[in-house]
Motif scaffolding. Structure first.
Motif, PDB file in Angstrom:
ATOM      1  N   GLN A   1      10.367  -1.069  -0.947  1.00  0.00           N
ATOM      2  CA  GLN A   1       9.735  -1.705   0.201  1.00  0.00           C
ATOM      3  C   GLN A   1       8.330  -1.170   0.444  1.00  0.00           C
ATOM      4  O   GLN A   1       7.419  -1.917   0.810  1.00  0.00           O
ATOM      5  CB  GLN A   1      10.598  -1.509   1.446  1.00  0.00           C
ATOM      6  N   TYR A   2       8.133   0.146   0.236  1.00  0.00           N
ATOM      7  CA  TYR A   2       6.795   0.705   0.455  1.00  0.00           C
ATOM      8  C   TYR A   2       5.781   0.091  -0.511  1.00  0.00           C
ATOM      9  O   TYR A   2       4.611  -0.074  -0.163  1.00  0.00           O
ATOM     10  CB  TYR A   2       6.814   2.231   0.321  1.00  0.00           C
ATOM     11  N   TRP A   3       6.230  -0.249  -1.722  1.00  0.00           N
ATOM     12  CA  TRP A   3       5.344  -0.871  -2.714  1.00  0.00           C
ATOM     13  C   TRP A   3       4.994  -2.296  -2.275  1.00  0.00           C
ATOM     14  O   TRP A   3       3.837  -2.710  -2.355  1.00  0.00           O
ATOM     15  CB  TRP A   3       6.039  -0.865  -4.072  1.00  0.00           C
ATOM     16  N   LEU A   4       5.992  -3.025  -1.803  1.00  0.00           N
ATOM     17  CA  LEU A   4       5.747  -4.380  -1.311  1.00  0.00           C
ATOM     18  C   LEU A   4       4.821  -4.365  -0.103  1.00  0.00           C
ATOM     19  O   LEU A   4       3.901  -5.184   0.002  1.00  0.00           O
ATOM     20  CB  LEU A   4       7.073  -5.045  -0.936  1.00  0.00           C
ATOM     21  N   ASP A   5       5.034  -3.425   0.816  1.00  0.00           N
ATOM     22  CA  ASP A   5       4.180  -3.342   2.002  1.00  0.00           C
ATOM     23  C   ASP A   5       2.731  -3.056   1.632  1.00  0.00           C
ATOM     24  O   ASP A   5       1.805  -3.505   2.313  1.00  0.00           O
ATOM     25  CB  ASP A   5       4.691  -2.249   2.940  1.00  0.00           C
ATOM     26  N   HIS A   6       2.537  -2.313   0.556  1.00  0.00           N
ATOM     27  CA  HIS A   6       1.182  -1.979   0.125  1.00  0.00           C
ATOM     28  C   HIS A   6       0.466  -3.187  -0.481  1.00  0.00           C
ATOM     29  O   HIS A   6      -0.697  -3.443  -0.170  1.00  0.00           O
ATOM     30  CB  HIS A   6       1.235  -0.836  -0.897  1.00  0.00           C
TER      31      HIS A   6
END
Length: 300
Positions: free
Chosen positions: A209-214
Protein backbone atom coordinates in the motif's frame (compact mmCIF):
# COMPACT_ATOMS: atom_id res chain seq x y z
CA UNK A 1 57.96 -11.70 -8.93
CA UNK A 2 60.00 -12.64 -11.98
CA UNK A 3 58.09 -12.98 -15.21
CA UNK A 4 58.44 -13.73 -18.90
CA UNK A 5 61.57 -14.08 -20.96
CA UNK A 6 65.30 -14.60 -20.74
CA UNK A 7 65.76 -10.95 -19.79
CA UNK A 8 64.06 -11.73 -16.44
CA UNK A 9 61.53 -8.93 -16.85
CA UNK A 10 59.58 -8.00 -13.72
CA UNK A 11 55.80 -8.18 -13.80
CA UNK A 12 55.40 -4.57 -12.66
CA UNK A 13 57.64 -3.49 -15.55
CA UNK A 14 55.28 -5.20 -17.97
CA UNK A 15 52.28 -3.46 -16.38
CA UNK A 16 53.93 -0.04 -16.56
CA UNK A 17 55.01 -0.65 -20.15
CA UNK A 18 51.53 -1.70 -21.29
CA UNK A 19 49.90 1.26 -19.53
CA UNK A 20 52.30 3.74 -21.13
CA UNK A 21 51.92 2.03 -24.51
CA UNK A 22 48.18 2.70 -24.26
CA UNK A 23 48.26 6.20 -22.76
CA UNK A 24 51.41 7.47 -24.57
CA UNK A 25 51.62 10.07 -21.82
CA UNK A 26 53.77 9.78 -18.67
CA UNK A 27 51.53 11.87 -16.39
CA UNK A 28 48.34 10.00 -17.34
CA UNK A 29 50.15 6.69 -16.90
CA UNK A 30 51.37 7.67 -13.43
CA UNK A 31 47.84 8.73 -12.42
CA UNK A 32 46.35 5.53 -13.81
CA UNK A 33 48.80 3.30 -11.94
CA UNK A 34 49.04 5.41 -8.79
CA UNK A 35 52.79 5.81 -9.20
CA UNK A 36 55.02 8.87 -9.20
CA UNK A 37 55.82 10.09 -12.71
CA UNK A 38 59.53 9.65 -12.02
CA UNK A 39 58.92 6.03 -11.03
CA UNK A 40 57.20 5.38 -14.36
CA UNK A 41 60.12 6.91 -16.26
CA UNK A 42 62.68 4.92 -14.24
CA UNK A 43 60.78 1.67 -14.79
CA UNK A 44 60.66 2.17 -18.56
CA UNK A 45 64.37 3.03 -18.70
CA UNK A 46 65.19 -0.09 -16.70
CA UNK A 47 63.07 -2.21 -19.04
CA UNK A 48 64.77 -0.73 -22.09
CA UNK A 49 68.18 -1.53 -20.60
CA UNK A 50 67.09 -5.12 -20.03
CA UNK A 51 65.88 -5.50 -23.62
CA UNK A 52 68.74 -3.51 -25.12
CA UNK A 53 66.81 -1.14 -27.40
CA UNK A 54 64.49 1.87 -26.94
CA UNK A 55 60.79 1.04 -26.67
CA UNK A 56 59.50 4.63 -26.86
CA UNK A 57 60.44 7.74 -28.78
CA UNK A 58 60.28 10.73 -26.44
CA UNK A 59 60.14 14.39 -27.38
CA UNK A 60 58.88 17.47 -25.55
CA UNK A 61 55.58 17.14 -27.44
CA UNK A 62 54.87 13.46 -27.76
CA UNK A 63 55.56 9.90 -26.72
CA UNK A 64 55.40 7.17 -29.36
CA UNK A 65 56.22 3.49 -29.57
CA UNK A 66 59.25 2.40 -31.52
CA UNK A 67 58.85 -0.58 -33.89
CA UNK A 68 60.31 -2.81 -31.16
CA UNK A 69 57.91 -1.29 -28.63
CA UNK A 70 54.92 -1.94 -30.88
CA UNK A 71 55.94 -5.54 -31.38
CA UNK A 72 56.50 -6.05 -27.67
CA UNK A 73 53.06 -4.61 -26.90
CA UNK A 74 51.38 -6.90 -29.45
CA UNK A 75 53.17 -9.92 -27.99
CA UNK A 76 52.63 -9.10 -24.32
CA UNK A 77 49.09 -7.74 -24.28
CA UNK A 78 47.23 -11.04 -24.82
CA UNK A 79 49.51 -12.81 -22.34
CA UNK A 80 48.92 -10.13 -19.73
CA UNK A 81 45.15 -10.19 -20.28
CA UNK A 82 45.14 -13.97 -19.95
CA UNK A 83 47.06 -13.66 -16.68
CA UNK A 84 44.56 -11.14 -15.30
CA UNK A 85 41.64 -13.34 -16.31
CA UNK A 86 43.26 -16.31 -14.59
CA UNK A 87 43.74 -14.32 -11.39
CA UNK A 88 40.17 -12.98 -11.53
CA UNK A 89 38.86 -16.47 -12.06
CA UNK A 90 40.80 -17.84 -9.11
CA UNK A 91 39.57 -14.98 -6.90
CA UNK A 92 36.00 -15.53 -8.09
CA UNK A 93 36.13 -19.24 -7.30
CA UNK A 94 37.63 -18.49 -3.90
CA UNK A 95 34.80 -16.08 -3.13
CA UNK A 96 32.14 -18.43 -4.42
CA UNK A 97 31.30 -16.35 -7.50
CA UNK A 98 30.19 -19.37 -9.48
CA UNK A 99 26.93 -20.97 -10.53
CA UNK A 100 23.94 -18.93 -11.77
CA UNK A 101 22.93 -15.40 -10.75
CA UNK A 102 19.30 -14.54 -11.54
CA UNK A 103 18.57 -10.82 -11.83
CA UNK A 104 15.18 -9.17 -12.29
CA UNK A 105 14.06 -5.82 -13.66
CA UNK A 106 10.76 -3.96 -13.93
CA UNK A 107 11.49 -1.48 -16.73
CA UNK A 108 13.29 -1.56 -20.10
CA UNK A 109 15.73 1.21 -19.08
CA UNK A 110 16.91 -0.95 -16.22
CA UNK A 111 17.10 -3.97 -18.54
CA UNK A 112 19.59 -2.09 -20.73
CA UNK A 113 21.85 -1.43 -17.75
CA UNK A 114 21.62 -4.97 -16.41
CA UNK A 115 22.31 -6.62 -19.77
CA UNK A 116 25.41 -4.48 -20.30
CA UNK A 117 26.58 -5.27 -16.78
CA UNK A 118 25.91 -8.98 -17.33
CA UNK A 119 28.29 -9.00 -20.32
CA UNK A 120 31.05 -7.41 -18.22
CA UNK A 121 30.29 -9.70 -15.29
CA UNK A 122 30.42 -12.88 -17.39
CA UNK A 123 33.77 -11.82 -18.85
CA UNK A 124 35.21 -11.22 -15.41
CA UNK A 125 33.60 -14.23 -13.72
CA UNK A 126 33.30 -16.89 -16.44
CA UNK A 127 32.23 -19.55 -13.94
CA UNK A 128 29.11 -17.57 -13.02
CA UNK A 129 26.24 -17.35 -15.51
CA UNK A 130 23.82 -14.40 -15.38
CA UNK A 131 20.13 -14.71 -16.25
CA UNK A 132 18.15 -11.45 -16.62
CA UNK A 133 14.34 -11.50 -16.62
CA UNK A 134 11.37 -9.16 -16.25
CA UNK A 135 9.39 -8.74 -13.04
CA UNK A 136 5.75 -7.63 -13.28
CA UNK A 137 4.70 -4.52 -11.34
CA UNK A 138 1.69 -6.45 -10.04
CA UNK A 139 3.96 -8.81 -8.05
CA UNK A 140 7.14 -6.82 -7.39
CA UNK A 141 8.68 -9.03 -4.69
CA UNK A 142 7.14 -12.42 -5.37
CA UNK A 143 10.00 -13.78 -7.48
CA UNK A 144 12.57 -12.73 -4.84
CA UNK A 145 10.63 -14.27 -1.98
CA UNK A 146 9.88 -17.36 -4.03
CA UNK A 147 13.55 -17.99 -4.72
CA UNK A 148 13.19 -17.44 -8.47
CA UNK A 149 15.50 -14.42 -8.38
CA UNK A 150 18.65 -13.58 -6.43
CA UNK A 151 18.29 -9.81 -6.74
CA UNK A 152 16.45 -7.24 -8.81
CA UNK A 153 16.24 -3.55 -9.63
CA UNK A 154 12.83 -2.09 -8.91
CA UNK A 155 11.03 1.19 -8.31
CA UNK A 156 11.32 2.82 -4.92
CA UNK A 157 10.05 3.05 -2.29
CA UNK A 158 10.89 -0.35 -0.81
CA UNK A 159 10.26 -0.88 2.90
CA UNK A 160 10.23 -4.63 3.48
CA UNK A 161 11.83 -6.11 6.63
CA UNK A 162 12.96 -9.27 4.85
CA UNK A 163 14.56 -7.44 1.91
CA UNK A 164 17.83 -5.52 1.74
CA UNK A 165 17.74 -2.22 -0.14
CA UNK A 166 20.83 -1.63 -2.27
CA UNK A 167 22.07 1.41 -4.19
CA UNK A 168 19.98 3.40 -6.67
CA UNK A 169 20.80 2.52 -10.28
CA UNK A 170 18.67 5.01 -12.24
CA UNK A 171 16.87 8.21 -11.23
CA UNK A 172 14.45 9.60 -13.83
CA UNK A 173 12.15 12.67 -13.99
CA UNK A 174 8.50 11.80 -13.47
CA UNK A 175 5.95 12.47 -16.22
CA UNK A 176 2.21 11.98 -16.60
CA UNK A 177 0.85 9.88 -19.45
CA UNK A 178 -2.40 11.40 -20.74
CA UNK A 179 -4.60 10.82 -23.79
CA UNK A 180 -3.29 12.72 -26.80
CA UNK A 181 -6.52 14.76 -26.95
CA UNK A 182 -6.59 15.59 -23.23
CA UNK A 183 -6.28 19.24 -22.19
CA UNK A 184 -3.17 18.32 -20.15
CA UNK A 185 -1.45 17.27 -23.40
CA UNK A 186 -1.32 20.93 -24.47
CA UNK A 187 0.50 22.02 -21.33
CA UNK A 188 4.26 22.38 -20.91
CA UNK A 189 4.00 20.68 -17.51
CA UNK A 190 1.52 19.48 -14.90
CA UNK A 191 1.37 19.60 -11.11
CA UNK A 192 0.52 16.93 -8.56
CA UNK A 193 -2.53 19.04 -7.78
CA UNK A 194 -3.71 18.50 -11.38
CA UNK A 195 -4.31 14.82 -10.58
CA UNK A 196 -7.56 15.89 -8.93
CA UNK A 197 -8.85 16.84 -12.39
CA UNK A 198 -8.24 13.41 -13.96
CA UNK A 199 -8.83 9.69 -13.40
CA UNK A 200 -5.69 7.89 -12.27
CA UNK A 201 -4.98 4.37 -13.53
CA UNK A 202 -3.28 2.40 -10.72
CA UNK A 203 -1.56 -0.98 -10.64
CA UNK A 204 -3.43 -4.04 -9.37
CA UNK A 205 -1.97 -7.09 -7.68
CA UNK A 206 0.16 -7.97 -4.66
CA UNK A 207 1.58 -4.45 -4.30
CA UNK A 208 2.39 -2.79 -0.94
CA UNK A 209 0.00 0.00 0.00
CA UNK A 210 2.84 2.43 0.76
CA UNK A 211 4.14 1.88 -2.79
CA UNK A 212 0.70 2.54 -4.29
CA UNK A 213 0.26 5.66 -2.16
CA UNK A 214 3.58 6.97 -3.44
CA UNK A 215 2.96 6.41 -7.14
CA UNK A 216 -0.86 6.47 -7.29
CA UNK A 217 -2.02 8.79 -4.48
CA UNK A 218 -5.64 9.03 -3.37
CA UNK A 219 -5.23 12.71 -2.53
CA UNK A 220 -3.14 15.59 -3.83
CA UNK A 221 -0.57 17.26 -1.53
CA UNK A 222 -3.30 19.77 -0.54
CA UNK A 223 -5.69 16.97 0.34
CA UNK A 224 -7.99 17.09 -2.70
CA UNK A 225 -9.33 13.61 -3.61
CA UNK A 226 -7.91 11.90 -6.71
CA UNK A 227 -10.26 9.59 -8.61
CA UNK A 228 -8.99 6.11 -9.42
CA UNK A 229 -10.14 4.19 -12.45
CA UNK A 230 -9.78 0.56 -13.44
CA UNK A 231 -6.59 -0.95 -12.08
CA UNK A 232 -4.16 -2.64 -14.51
CA UNK A 233 -2.05 -5.75 -14.02
CA UNK A 234 0.38 -5.20 -16.89
CA UNK A 235 2.03 -2.13 -18.36
CA UNK A 236 0.34 -2.62 -21.73
CA UNK A 237 -3.03 -2.47 -19.96
CA UNK A 238 -2.07 0.88 -18.43
CA UNK A 239 -1.19 2.22 -21.87
CA UNK A 240 -4.54 1.08 -23.27
CA UNK A 241 -6.52 2.52 -20.36
CA UNK A 242 -4.77 5.85 -20.92
CA UNK A 243 -4.82 6.01 -24.71
CA UNK A 244 -8.17 4.35 -25.35
CA UNK A 245 -10.18 4.96 -22.17
CA UNK A 246 -9.05 8.45 -21.16
CA UNK A 247 -7.25 7.82 -17.87
CA UNK A 248 -3.87 9.18 -16.77
CA UNK A 249 -0.90 7.45 -15.19
CA UNK A 250 2.56 8.46 -13.94
CA UNK A 251 5.70 7.13 -15.59
CA UNK A 252 9.37 7.96 -15.88
CA UNK A 253 10.50 10.22 -18.70
CA UNK A 254 12.70 7.68 -20.46
CA UNK A 255 9.83 5.19 -20.77
CA UNK A 256 8.57 7.15 -23.78
CA UNK A 257 11.49 5.78 -25.80
CA UNK A 258 10.03 2.30 -25.46
CA UNK A 259 6.28 2.87 -25.26
CA UNK A 260 5.55 5.91 -27.46
CA UNK A 261 2.22 5.65 -29.28
CA UNK A 262 0.12 8.25 -31.13
CA UNK A 263 -2.80 8.23 -28.69
CA UNK A 264 -0.68 8.95 -25.58
CA UNK A 265 1.12 12.19 -24.63
CA UNK A 266 3.91 12.40 -22.04
CA UNK A 267 3.73 15.60 -19.95
CA UNK A 268 6.47 16.45 -17.40
CA UNK A 269 5.61 17.03 -13.75
CA UNK A 270 7.05 20.25 -12.37
CA UNK A 271 6.76 19.33 -8.69
CA UNK A 272 6.88 15.52 -8.44
CA UNK A 273 9.80 13.47 -7.07
CA UNK A 274 11.97 11.48 -9.44
CA UNK A 275 11.30 7.82 -10.18
CA UNK A 276 14.18 5.93 -8.57
CA UNK A 277 15.18 2.38 -9.43
CA UNK A 278 17.38 0.53 -6.95
CA UNK A 279 18.72 -2.90 -6.10
CA UNK A 280 16.89 -5.11 -3.65
CA UNK A 281 17.58 -8.68 -2.55
CA UNK A 282 16.51 -11.08 0.22
CA UNK A 283 18.30 -10.23 3.45
CA UNK A 284 19.03 -13.90 4.14
CA UNK A 285 20.59 -14.72 0.76
CA UNK A 286 23.20 -11.99 0.23
CA UNK A 287 26.36 -13.59 -1.10
CA UNK A 288 29.53 -12.89 -3.07
CA UNK A 289 27.71 -13.20 -6.42
CA UNK A 290 25.18 -10.56 -5.44
CA UNK A 291 27.79 -8.15 -4.10
CA UNK A 292 30.03 -8.60 -7.14
CA UNK A 293 27.18 -7.93 -9.57
CA UNK A 294 26.04 -4.83 -7.68
CA UNK A 295 29.63 -3.54 -7.76
CA UNK A 296 29.79 -4.23 -11.51
CA UNK A 297 26.65 -2.19 -12.15
CA UNK A 298 27.86 0.68 -9.98
CA UNK A 299 31.18 0.73 -11.82
CA UNK A 300 29.33 1.05 -15.14
Amino acid sequence: MKAWGAAAVERHEIEVFLALAEELHFRRTSERLGLAQGRVSQTIKKLERRIGVPLFERTSRRVALTPTGRQLREDLLPVHQQLLRAVDRAVAMGRGITGVLRVGYSSPMVAEVLLKAADVFRDRYPDCAVEVQEVQLSDPFGPLRGGRLDLQVTEHPVDEPDLTLGPVVISEPRVLMVPAGHRFARRASVSLEDLAEATLIPVAGDVPQYWLDHHYPRRTPRGVPVAHGQAATYWTEIMNLVGLEGGVSPACKDAERYYARPDVAWVPFRDAPTVDYGFVWPATTENARVRAFVDTVRAL
